[in-house]
Design a protein around this motif. Structure first.
Motif, PDB file in Angstrom:
ATOM      1  N   ILE A  85      16.601  -7.060 -47.542  1.00 13.18           N
ATOM      2  CA  ILE A  85      15.549  -6.438 -46.730  1.00 13.18           C
ATOM      3  C   ILE A  85      15.838  -6.608 -45.243  1.00 13.18           C
ATOM      4  O   ILE A  85      15.480  -5.760 -44.421  1.00 13.18           O
ATOM      5  CB  ILE A  85      14.152  -7.021 -47.087  1.00 13.18           C
ATOM      6  CG1 ILE A  85      13.028  -6.252 -46.386  1.00 13.18           C
ATOM      7  CG2 ILE A  85      14.062  -8.499 -46.723  1.00 13.18           C
ATOM      8  CD1 ILE A  85      12.883  -4.816 -46.816  1.00 13.18           C
TER       9      ILE A  85
ATOM     10  N   VAL B 273      11.623  -0.557 -49.386  1.00 14.84           N
ATOM     11  CA  VAL B 273      11.475  -1.956 -49.800  1.00 14.84           C
ATOM     12  C   VAL B 273      11.758  -2.055 -51.304  1.00 14.84           C
ATOM     13  O   VAL B 273      11.021  -1.486 -52.107  1.00 14.84           O
ATOM     14  CB  VAL B 273      10.058  -2.496 -49.506  1.00 14.84           C
ATOM     15  CG1 VAL B 273       9.926  -3.937 -49.982  1.00 14.84           C
ATOM     16  CG2 VAL B 273       9.751  -2.399 -48.019  1.00 14.84           C
TER      17      VAL B 273
ATOM     18  N   THR C 135       9.776  -8.303 -49.463  1.00  8.01           N
ATOM     19  CA  THR C 135      10.299  -8.477 -50.830  1.00  8.01           C
ATOM     20  C   THR C 135       9.830  -9.791 -51.456  1.00  8.01           C
ATOM     21  O   THR C 135      10.132 -10.059 -52.614  1.00  8.01           O
ATOM     22  CB  THR C 135      11.839  -8.449 -50.840  1.00  8.01           C
ATOM     23  OG1 THR C 135      12.341  -9.493 -49.988  1.00  8.01           O
ATOM     24  CG2 THR C 135      12.365  -7.114 -50.352  1.00  8.01           C
TER      25      THR C 135
END
Length: 816
Positions: free
Chosen positions: A206, A519, A551
């Motif tokens: 991420i 995401v 996340t």
């Protein structure tokens, strides 16, 4: 029937006569048929056209379709308000032309942070070089977290800025100009470069995702020995998702077994890139001493203290001259495929100058059609300055990247609004990363349009709240430099502004909103509790980490009442547990890791369900008819579950439709086989009925849940488990043991690549079978093997495993 062709020819003849083009003939030719057929009587049997009445039906069918087409074509087009875009002033253009925003991304241990350390040293941002796992216990500048320096890995992306003197880009040079090189002393200009160093481990993907969302260019670092690895493929996918132009830098050229041209072939084969080398190495492995710039055909050597002086010479060593000329011809050939101007010169066999090549390189790189490849060794301080020049000359400035926003005041199908990086335009900025700093929340922001000033009032486009910017800083890893204002195209950080990751900020004069980043879903979970009595710091830490990292998820299990944390992998969760201990003084006890199983259906199933309940007074009544069908992931919404209302006629009043959808969403949360969430299905509502007195929202919500449960069992449900792409690198003598161990874990071998003394194995293995593999691999390879995992997809479990899981779930339910 012989008259049918005549009729056909009569009908077609106006098309030939009146239509000069075949693009849109229906409007020109169908109207006479429509008007005549709409007033004419059916053809009689005595007609000279013949006794077959089917002719009139043919013409009427044609008339119907033609009228439908006319209606479609005559629909008024939706008109959107014309926008007067801001105009870039000369001072804006001058500032933006010398501005670069780049990220450094790669697979684990490719040398990203080491490369960034050299960039900071050569640009004068740091006084000395410290290694990632250095003996001086200082650690690299960009690894500011104590855990990062201990483990020798990057956990959080770190931002910095630097100034670099470089020749002007080739697109600004007049014809017949001479290209200036890295070793030139004169004619250079100052460039401002914002740099974000990102993690290489898939568990922290991420961080790469949100960095690439706001950057204009990137440097893809590759190991000269290992080449393209699993996380390299992931990073390339992320760069393509956000259309980020990139340079490639083949690092570790001093390592035994390094082969840059094999890596370039992997870029072309595995990543489908049009890539070619801009340099060839002088010497190999331990004898690597410099590079030859094949665009200008000059040799470059690094001399002085830690390679801070670049010596340029026309004398190319004889040992590499033939290779340099061969690779220069290959560069021109590959580049001709990506750039039309150079292609014309190449095909016409016209002379091609250095400037022609450089200008084509810039055009093709900015338009995402070509990837220039540089090479060097960051640890040996070789080739870094030439890469910096490449960033300035070949990567785009903020004005060359077309960014867009959506206008929240218009419908969702409205066209996006182009953003112009002008200082006097209305402010538009995107918050892409949050951190809990010493002085409150630190929000990293990219300004796309307008100017952000300290003390100004800005509006959050998502919440509508207005906030004042109390402090504005530019980041240098964990250090800060206060600034009064930040212009368009730059990256900064704000203190004291409460928001979420992905929020858009404006000055209140527009209703613009930018799309957020992608995401990924978590793949692993484990229970967590404090060791001892629970303190406020436990929940405070979890809330902060959840806000910083999209996340990382936290929820309380409804059955066991345990706190469950979910993330992208074991390392991801281990890092957060360790941070809770160090930063919040909360030691935690974790349970056995849990895999994120899912349930889904494999075939369509119809339902006709009535919910009735009669008690004193008004009761409950709701009937739903429809079907449950499998569904693939929607690329636009990134969802694999959907509710579809196909009711025509209003058998179910409109006010009850949201209650049915709510019941469907509620049923998805807990599967019937093992209690895991359900994915990959579409609930299609086709009909139903309601009672004038007894029907209400509760009745239809319960009817939807009942219908779902009934049809789910008939749709041949299966349990899905996450499957990982596993990449193992180990010495060649352990290849048999490694393959055997993965076969024991029911893995599927996808690819094996053997090099001089080591091999790389790619396999697909269920995550549930990978627990404990790290220690097993170390044991069977004498500590020399390493592996990485990346989530691939969810796949059905084996039938015997499904039976065991269902039986265990049934016993658990009965024991309550």
């Amino acid at each position: 029937m012989s008259s049918l062709p005549k009729l056909a020819s009569r009908i077609r003849s106006p098309i030939v006569a009146s239509s000069s083009t075949l693009i849109r003939p229906t409007v020109l030719t169908r109207k006479p048929i429509l008007s005549s057929s709409s007033t004419s009587t059916p053809v009689r049997s005595s007609s000279p056209l013949g006794k077959d009445r089917s002719i009139s039906s043919i013409s009427s069918k044609r008339s119907f379709t033609s009228s439908t087409r006319i209606r479609e074509e005559e629909k008024p087009k939706e008109e959107w308000p014309e926008r007067v875009l801001p105009v870039l002033k000369d001072q804006d253009i001058k500032r933006l032309q010398r501005q670069r925003n780049v990220g450094i991304s790669a697979h684990i241990d490719s040398g990203k942070t080491t490369l960034t350390e050299r960039i900071l040293y050569y640009t004068g941002r740091i006084r000395d070089i410290h290694e990632v796992r250095g003996r001086d216990a200082v650690g690299a500048k960009m690894d500011s977290m104590e855990l990062e320096r201990e483990k020798g890995i990057t956990i959080q992306s770190a931002a910095t800025f630097a100034d670099w003197l470089s020749p002007p880009p080739p697109n600004e040079l007049p014809e017949n100009s001479t290209l200036l090189g890295t070793g030139s002393k004169e004619g250079k200009e100052k460039y401002s470069i914002n740099i974000i160093d990102t993690p290489g481990h898939v568990d922290f993907t991420i961080e790469v995702e949100r960095a690439l969302r706001v950057l204009d260019g990137a440097v893809l670092v590759l190991c000269a020995v290992s080449g393209v690895q699993s996380q390299t493929i992931t990073v390339d996918r992320q760069m393509r998702r956000y259309n980020v132009p990139r340079l490639a830098f083949i690092n570790k050229m001093d390592r035994a077994g390094s082969n840059p041209f094999r890596v370039i072939q992997q870029l072309r084969g595995k990543l489908k890139m049009n890539a070619a080398a801009l340099q060839v190495p002088i010497g190999a492995e331990g004898d690597f001493s410099g590079v030859v710039d094949i665009v200008r055909m000059k040799a470059l050597y690094n001399e002085g203290v830690k390679g801070n002086q670049v010596v340029e010479t026309n004398e190319i060593p004889e040992s590499v001259r033939a290779l340099a000329e061969e690779k220069r011809a290959e560069l021109i050939e590959q580049l001709s495929e990506a750039d039309e101007t150079l292609c014309d010169l190449f095909l016409n066999e016209s002379p091609i100058s250095e400037l022609d090549i450089a200008q084509a390189l810039r055009r093709a790189t900015v338009s995402l059609k070509f990837t220039p490849v540089f090479m060097g060794s960051a640890i040996k301080n070789t080739g870094v300055q030439a890469l910096l020049d490449g960033v300035c000359q070949y990567l785009p400035d903020p004005n060359e990247v077309k960014n867009q926003a959506l206008d929240a005041a218009l419908p969702p199908n409205a066209p996006p609004v182009p953003l112009v990086p002008a200082a006097e335009a209305p402010l538009v900025g995107l918050a892409f990363k949050l951190e809990e700093g010493r002085y409150g929340q630190l929000t990293y922001m990219r300004v796309y349009q307008g100017e952000l000033k300290r003390g100004s009032v800005i509006y959050n486009a998502r919440t509508g709240k207005k906030v004042k910017v109390p402090r504005l800083v530019r980041m240098h890893s964990d250090e800060m430099e206060d600034v009064e204002a930040i212009g368009a195209g730059e990256i900064c950080a704000m203190f004291g502004v409460e928001c979420s990751s992905g929020d858009t900020f404006t000055d209140g004069s527009t209703t613009f909103s930018m799309t957020s980043m992608f995401v990924p879903e978590p793949v692993i979970s484990l229970s967590i509790r404090p060791d001892g009595n629970e303190t406020p710091n436990f929940s405070r830490a979890l809330n902060r980490f959840q806000k910083e990292d999209p996340t990382f998820r936290v929820h309380v299990d409804s059955e066991s009442q345990e706190t469950i944390i979910s993330g992208m992998g074991e390392l991801h969760l281990d890092i957060y547990v360790e941070r809770m201990k160090r930063e919040y003084n909360v030691a935690c006890v974790t349970g056995k890791p849990r895999v994120a199983f899912r349930e889904t259906i494999t075939e369509e199933s119809k339902f006709n369900y009535t919910h009735k309940k009669q008690s004193g007074g008004s009761g409950q009544f709701g009937r739903v008819i429809g079907k449950l069908e499998p569904m693939e992931m929607d690329s636009e919404t990134n969802k694999d579950t959907a509710f579809e209302n196909r009711i025509i006629g209003g058998n179910i009043p409109n006010q009850f439709i949201p209650a049915i959808e709510k019941g469907f969403q509620e049923a998805l949360d807990r599967g019937l086989l093992t209690g895991h969430p359900i994915s990959g299905c579409r609930f299609v509502l086709e009909d139903g009925s309601a009672h004038s007195v007894d029907s209400n929202e509760l009745a239809f919500r319960l009817a939807a849940i009942g219908a779902f449960r009934e049809s789910f069992q008939k749709a041949k449900p299966v349990i899905l488990e996450p499957v990982m792409t596993v990449e193992v690198v180990a010495p060649i003598e352990f290849q048999g043991n490694v393959i055997g161990a993965l076969n024991q874990r029911k893995g599927t071998i996808v690819d094996t690549e053997v090099r001089d003394d080591e091999f790389t194995l790619t396999a697909e293995v269920a995550l549930n079978d990978m627990f404990g593999y790290s220690s097993q691999l170390r044991g069977m390879t004498q500590g020399k093997g390493e592996f990485s995992m990346e989530y691939k997809n969810h796949q059905p479990v084996m039938p015997n495993v499904q039976r065991d899981m269902m039986e265990a779930f049934r016993k658990k339910q009965l024991s309550k």
